[in-house]
Design a protein around this motif. Sequence first.
Motif, mmCIF file in Angstrom:
data_model
loop_
_atom_site.group_PDB
_atom_site.id
_atom_site.type_symbol
_atom_site.label_atom_id
_atom_site.label_comp_id
_atom_site.label_asym_id
_atom_site.label_seq_id
_atom_site.Cartn_x
_atom_site.Cartn_y
_atom_site.Cartn_z
ATOM 1 N N ALA A 16 0.941 -1.311 -0.008
ATOM 2 C CA ALA A 16 -0.153 -0.069 0.102
ATOM 3 C C ALA A 16 0.884 1.338 -0.118
ATOM 4 C CB ALA A 16 -0.905 0.141 1.226
ATOM 5 N N LYS A 17 1.783 1.104 0.716
ATOM 6 C CA LYS A 17 2.830 2.426 0.765
ATOM 7 C C LYS A 17 3.466 2.701 -0.461
ATOM 8 C CE LYS A 17 4.384 2.400 5.554
ATOM 9 N NZ LYS A 17 5.653 2.160 6.417
ATOM 10 N N LYS A 18 4.028 1.414 -1.136
ATOM 11 C CA LYS A 18 4.596 1.601 -2.344
ATOM 12 C C LYS A 18 3.540 2.118 -3.330
ATOM 13 C CE LYS A 18 7.255 -1.208 -5.706
ATOM 14 N NZ LYS A 18 7.754 -2.616 -5.987
ATOM 15 N N LYS A 19 2.572 1.756 -3.512
ATOM 16 C CA LYS A 19 1.404 2.100 -4.483
ATOM 17 C C LYS A 19 1.249 3.565 -4.240
ATOM 18 C CE LYS A 19 -3.163 1.213 -6.039
ATOM 19 N NZ LYS A 19 -4.382 0.436 -5.811
ATOM 20 N N ARG A 26 3.972 9.814 -9.855
ATOM 21 C CA ARG A 26 3.229 9.748 -11.165
ATOM 22 C C ARG A 26 2.412 11.331 -11.308
ATOM 23 N NH1 ARG A 26 0.408 5.521 -11.118
ATOM 24 N NH2 ARG A 26 1.874 3.922 -11.495
ATOM 25 N N ALA A 27 1.825 11.449 -10.061
ATOM 26 C CA ALA A 27 1.012 12.782 -10.296
ATOM 27 C C ALA A 27 1.985 14.040 -10.372
ATOM 28 C CB ALA A 27 0.102 13.079 -9.043
ATOM 29 N N THR A 31 2.307 16.656 -13.400
ATOM 30 C CA THR A 31 2.059 18.055 -13.239
ATOM 31 C C THR A 31 2.952 18.772 -13.879
ATOM 32 O OG1 THR A 31 0.819 17.391 -11.110
ATOM 33 C CG2 THR A 31 1.637 19.792 -11.198
ATOM 34 N N VAL A 32 4.316 18.454 -13.395
ATOM 35 C CA VAL A 32 5.491 19.206 -14.041
ATOM 36 C C VAL A 32 5.498 19.161 -15.430
ATOM 37 C CG1 VAL A 32 8.072 19.062 -14.139
ATOM 38 C CG2 VAL A 32 6.925 18.630 -12.032
ATOM 39 N N ARG A 33 5.152 18.136 -16.256
ATOM 40 C CA ARG A 33 5.059 18.083 -17.455
ATOM 41 C C ARG A 33 4.066 18.963 -18.320
ATOM 42 N NH1 ARG A 33 6.936 12.083 -19.523
ATOM 43 N NH2 ARG A 33 9.138 12.218 -18.185
ATOM 44 N N HIS A 34 2.809 18.779 -17.552
ATOM 45 C CA HIS A 34 1.773 19.846 -18.276
ATOM 46 C C HIS A 34 1.357 21.106 -17.611
ATOM 47 C CE1 HIS A 34 0.337 16.260 -20.559
ATOM 48 N NE2 HIS A 34 0.504 15.292 -19.561
ATOM 49 N N GLY A 35 2.474 21.594 -16.627
ATOM 50 C CA GLY A 35 2.421 22.640 -15.956
ATOM 51 C C GLY A 35 2.981 23.698 -16.664
#
Length: 61
Positions: A16-19, A26-27, A31-35
């Motif tokens: 659960a922690k890893k996920k 990923r978020a 955010t960085v790429r589309h920001g």
Amino acid sequence: MATPNYGYEKRQRELAKKKKKEEKLRAKTTTVRHGGSEQAPEAPDTHADAGLPSASTQQPG
């Protein structure tokens, strides 16, 4: 009464922690790429060159 399987419970918590960590990462990258201000550098293509000289640059000898 059955005894608790602590190893299984621990493994489930770790998964659960890893996920959760992967989802955050990923978020963050989306955010960085589309920001608009892309701060993370693109990964270099490791298959294209691989540090070996190409046949066209080698001189026969």
